[in-house]
Motif scaffolding. Structure first.
Motif, PDB file in Angstrom:
ATOM      1  N   GLY A  38     -38.833   7.759   0.110  1.00 56.31           N
ATOM      2  CA  GLY A  38     -37.442   7.691   0.517  1.00 56.31           C
ATOM      3  C   GLY A  38     -36.754   6.399   0.094  1.00 56.31           C
ATOM      4  N   ILE A  39     -37.363   5.665  -0.819  1.00 54.45           N
ATOM      5  CA  ILE A  39     -36.807   4.399  -1.285  1.00 54.45           C
ATOM      6  C   ILE A  39     -36.020   4.650  -2.563  1.00 54.45           C
ATOM      7  CG2 ILE A  39     -37.372   2.082  -2.125  1.00 54.45           C
ATOM      8  CD1 ILE A  39     -39.904   2.271  -0.354  1.00 54.45           C
ATOM      9  N   LEU A  40     -34.806   4.108  -2.617  1.00 55.16           N
ATOM     10  CA  LEU A  40     -33.945   4.269  -3.777  1.00 55.16           C
ATOM     11  C   LEU A  40     -34.448   3.404  -4.918  1.00 55.16           C
ATOM     12  CD1 LEU A  40     -31.350   5.823  -4.439  1.00 55.16           C
ATOM     13  CD2 LEU A  40     -30.091   3.753  -3.877  1.00 55.16           C
ATOM     14  N   ASP A  41     -34.470   3.963  -6.118  1.00 53.86           N
ATOM     15  CA  ASP A  41     -34.961   3.244  -7.288  1.00 53.86           C
ATOM     16  C   ASP A  41     -34.171   3.696  -8.504  1.00 53.86           C
ATOM     17  OD1 ASP A  41     -36.491   1.507  -8.760  1.00 53.86           O
ATOM     18  OD2 ASP A  41     -38.355   2.613  -8.570  1.00 53.86           O
ATOM     19  N   CYS A  42     -34.397   3.015  -9.603  1.00 51.15           N
ATOM     20  CA  CYS A  42     -33.752   3.361 -10.864  1.00 51.15           C
ATOM     21  C   CYS A  42     -34.670   2.946 -11.998  1.00 51.15           C
ATOM     22  CB  CYS A  42     -32.411   2.647 -10.983  1.00 51.15           C
ATOM     23  SG  CYS A  42     -31.616   2.926 -12.553  1.00 51.15           S
ATOM     24  N   PRO A  43     -34.984   3.867 -12.910  1.00 51.17           N
ATOM     25  CA  PRO A  43     -35.856   3.515 -14.036  1.00 51.17           C
ATOM     26  C   PRO A  43     -35.194   2.452 -14.919  1.00 51.17           C
ATOM     27  CG  PRO A  43     -35.581   5.902 -13.853  1.00 51.17           C
ATOM     28  CD  PRO A  43     -34.607   5.271 -12.920  1.00 51.17           C
ATOM     29  N   LEU A  44     -35.893   1.360 -15.125  1.00 47.52           N
ATOM     30  CA  LEU A  44     -35.365   0.256 -15.918  1.00 47.52           C
ATOM     31  C   LEU A  44     -35.097   0.674 -17.356  1.00 47.52           C
ATOM     32  CD1 LEU A  44     -34.664  -2.740 -16.326  1.00 47.52           C
ATOM     33  CD2 LEU A  44     -37.096  -3.128 -16.767  1.00 47.52           C
ATOM     34  N   ASP A  45     -35.982   1.494 -17.933  1.00 48.88           N
ATOM     35  CA  ASP A  45     -35.825   1.855 -19.344  1.00 48.88           C
ATOM     36  C   ASP A  45     -34.504   2.560 -19.632  1.00 48.88           C
ATOM     37  OD1 ASP A  45     -36.803   4.036 -17.906  1.00 48.88           O
ATOM     38  OD2 ASP A  45     -37.861   4.880 -19.626  1.00 48.88           O
ATOM     39  N   SER A  46     -34.038   3.408 -18.717  1.00 49.96           N
ATOM     40  CA  SER A  46     -32.766   4.103 -18.952  1.00 49.96           C
ATOM     41  C   SER A  46     -31.581   3.135 -18.893  1.00 49.96           C
ATOM     42  CB  SER A  46     -32.577   5.264 -17.980  1.00 49.96           C
ATOM     43  OG  SER A  46     -32.459   4.809 -16.665  1.00 49.96           O
ATOM     44  N   VAL A  47     -31.648   2.156 -17.990  1.00 51.83           N
ATOM     45  CA  VAL A  47     -30.576   1.160 -17.889  1.00 51.83           C
ATOM     46  C   VAL A  47     -30.566   0.280 -19.137  1.00 51.83           C
ATOM     47  CG1 VAL A  47     -29.691  -0.803 -16.564  1.00 51.83           C
ATOM     48  CG2 VAL A  47     -30.625   1.181 -15.374  1.00 51.83           C
ATOM     49  N   LEU A  48     -31.736  -0.118 -19.587  1.00 55.27           N
ATOM     50  CA  LEU A  48     -31.819  -0.918 -20.812  1.00 55.27           C
ATOM     51  C   LEU A  48     -31.269  -0.135 -22.000  1.00 55.27           C
ATOM     52  CD1 LEU A  48     -35.341  -2.588 -20.484  1.00 55.27           C
ATOM     53  CD2 LEU A  48     -33.104  -3.674 -20.195  1.00 55.27           C
ATOM     54  N   ARG A  49     -31.664   1.120 -22.124  1.00 58.10           N
ATOM     55  CA  ARG A  49     -31.219   1.956 -23.242  1.00 58.10           C
ATOM     56  C   ARG A  49     -29.696   2.109 -23.245  1.00 58.10           C
ATOM     57  NH1 ARG A  49     -34.825   5.398 -22.593  1.00 58.10           N
ATOM     58  NH2 ARG A  49     -33.750   6.780 -21.163  1.00 58.10           N
ATOM     59  N   LYS A  50     -29.099   2.336 -22.084  1.00 60.37           N
ATOM     60  CA  LYS A  50     -27.644   2.499 -21.997  1.00 60.37           C
ATOM     61  C   LYS A  50     -26.901   1.213 -22.327  1.00 60.37           C
ATOM     62  CE  LYS A  50     -27.555   6.435 -18.963  1.00 60.37           C
ATOM     63  NZ  LYS A  50     -27.032   7.052 -17.763  1.00 60.37           N
ATOM     64  N   ASN A  51     -27.588   0.075 -22.196  1.00 62.97           N
ATOM     65  CA  ASN A  51     -26.985  -1.213 -22.535  1.00 62.97           C
ATOM     66  C   ASN A  51     -27.469  -1.720 -23.893  1.00 62.97           C
ATOM     67  OD1 ASN A  51     -25.322  -2.356 -20.109  1.00 62.97           O
ATOM     68  ND2 ASN A  51     -27.065  -1.267 -19.235  1.00 62.97           N
ATOM     69  N   LYS A  52     -28.079  -0.801 -24.664  1.00 60.98           N
ATOM     70  CA  LYS A  52     -28.575  -1.102 -26.017  1.00 60.98           C
ATOM     71  C   LYS A  52     -29.541  -2.285 -26.026  1.00 60.98           C
ATOM     72  CE  LYS A  52     -24.710   0.974 -28.408  1.00 60.98           C
ATOM     73  NZ  LYS A  52     -23.784   1.520 -27.571  1.00 60.98           N
ATOM     74  N   LEU A  53     -30.455  -2.281 -25.046  1.00 62.30           N
ATOM     75  CA  LEU A  53     -31.473  -3.318 -24.937  1.00 62.30           C
ATOM     76  C   LEU A  53     -32.850  -2.673 -24.893  1.00 62.30           C
ATOM     77  CD1 LEU A  53     -29.841  -5.537 -22.169  1.00 62.30           C
ATOM     78  CD2 LEU A  53     -30.028  -6.110 -24.582  1.00 62.30           C
ATOM     79  N   SER A  54     -33.883  -3.491 -25.132  1.00 58.86           N
ATOM     80  CA  SER A  54     -35.266  -3.030 -25.029  1.00 58.86           C
ATOM     81  C   SER A  54     -36.070  -4.087 -24.271  1.00 58.86           C
ATOM     82  CB  SER A  54     -35.861  -2.822 -26.420  1.00 58.86           C
ATOM     83  OG  SER A  54     -35.992  -4.070 -27.069  1.00 58.86           O
ATOM     84  N   LEU A  55     -37.321  -3.767 -23.991  1.00 56.45           N
ATOM     85  CA  LEU A  55     -38.183  -4.744 -23.320  1.00 56.45           C
ATOM     86  C   LEU A  55     -38.376  -5.984 -24.175  1.00 56.45           C
ATOM     87  CD1 LEU A  55     -40.864  -2.403 -21.703  1.00 56.45           C
ATOM     88  CD2 LEU A  55     -39.025  -3.647 -20.549  1.00 56.45           C
ATOM     89  N   SER A  56     -38.425  -5.817 -25.494  1.00 53.99           N
ATOM     90  CA  SER A  56     -38.560  -6.997 -26.358  1.00 53.99           C
ATOM     91  C   SER A  56     -37.301  -7.869 -26.307  1.00 53.99           C
ATOM     92  CB  SER A  56     -38.909  -6.604 -27.795  1.00 53.99           C
ATOM     93  OG  SER A  56     -37.907  -5.794 -28.349  1.00 53.99           O
ATOM     94  N   ASP A  57     -36.144  -7.258 -26.076  1.00 53.54           N
ATOM     95  CA  ASP A  57     -34.919  -8.049 -25.894  1.00 53.54           C
ATOM     96  C   ASP A  57     -35.021  -8.923 -24.643  1.00 53.54           C
ATOM     97  OD1 ASP A  57     -33.520  -7.074 -28.160  1.00 53.54           O
ATOM     98  OD2 ASP A  57     -32.926  -5.284 -27.032  1.00 53.54           O
ATOM     99  N   LEU A  58     -35.629  -8.374 -23.593  1.00 52.78           N
ATOM    100  CA  LEU A  58     -35.808  -9.161 -22.364  1.00 52.78           C
ATOM    101  C   LEU A  58     -36.686 -10.374 -22.653  1.00 52.78           C
ATOM    102  CD1 LEU A  58     -36.361  -6.448 -19.604  1.00 52.78           C
ATOM    103  CD2 LEU A  58     -34.235  -7.564 -20.294  1.00 52.78           C
ATOM    104  N   ASN A  59     -37.709 -10.171 -23.476  1.00 49.97           N
ATOM    105  CA  ASN A  59     -38.582 -11.267 -23.866  1.00 49.97           C
ATOM    106  C   ASN A  59     -37.805 -12.306 -24.679  1.00 49.97           C
ATOM    107  OD1 ASN A  59     -41.113 -12.587 -24.012  1.00 49.97           O
ATOM    108  ND2 ASN A  59     -41.366 -11.818 -26.094  1.00 49.97           N
ATOM    109  N   ASP A  60     -36.999 -11.831 -25.630  1.00 47.25           N
ATOM    110  CA  ASP A  60     -36.184 -12.733 -26.447  1.00 47.25           C
ATOM    111  C   ASP A  60     -35.181 -13.520 -25.598  1.00 47.25           C
ATOM    112  OD1 ASP A  60     -37.522 -11.739 -28.646  1.00 47.25           O
ATOM    113  OD2 ASP A  60     -35.872 -10.429 -29.288  1.00 47.25           O
ATOM    114  N   MET A  61     -34.685 -12.882 -24.525  1.00 47.83           N
ATOM    115  CA  MET A  61     -33.718 -13.526 -23.626  1.00 47.83           C
ATOM    116  C   MET A  61     -34.420 -14.461 -22.630  1.00 47.83           C
ATOM    117  SD  MET A  61     -31.508 -10.048 -22.942  1.00 47.83           S
ATOM    118  CE  MET A  61     -30.612 -10.646 -21.537  1.00 47.83           C
TER     119      MET A  61
END
Length: 88
Positions: A38-61
């Motif tokens: 019953g805990i609200l969540d959101c998949p990170l990958d979909s949010v990153l994709r919609k903002n034209k980012l990837s996990l490697s971008d997070l590393n670069d940032m």
């Protein structure tokens, strides 16, 4: 005269915290899910994709922490924290 109060919808976001920066990525309502507990969540990958980012971008940032938050009028409520400063 009676006035009707309009309830402001809550909004959600991921806050990307880094050593020298802090960015906010909005979460669309359609991306929110409720897990089995019953805990609200959101998949990170979909949010990153919609903002034209990837996990490697997070590393670069140099992102060290991700906060999944609820923005409720004048306050920010942290729903989940993901630490990225894991040494591999």
């Amino acid at each position: 005269m009676e006035t009707n109060k309009v309830k402001v919808r809550n909004s959600y976001a991921y806050i990307l915290e880094g050593k020298n920066s802090c960015d906010t990525l909005p979460v669309e309502e359609e991306d929110l899910i409720e897990n089995a507990d019953g805990i609200l969540d959101c998949p990170l990958d979909s949010v990153l994709r919609k903002n034209k980012l990837s996990l490697s971008d997070l590393n670069d940032m140099k992102t060290t922490k991700l906060l999944f938050v609820k923005l409720d009028e004048n306050k920010t409520i942290i729903l989940n924290t993901i630490s990225l400063n894991v040494n591999i």
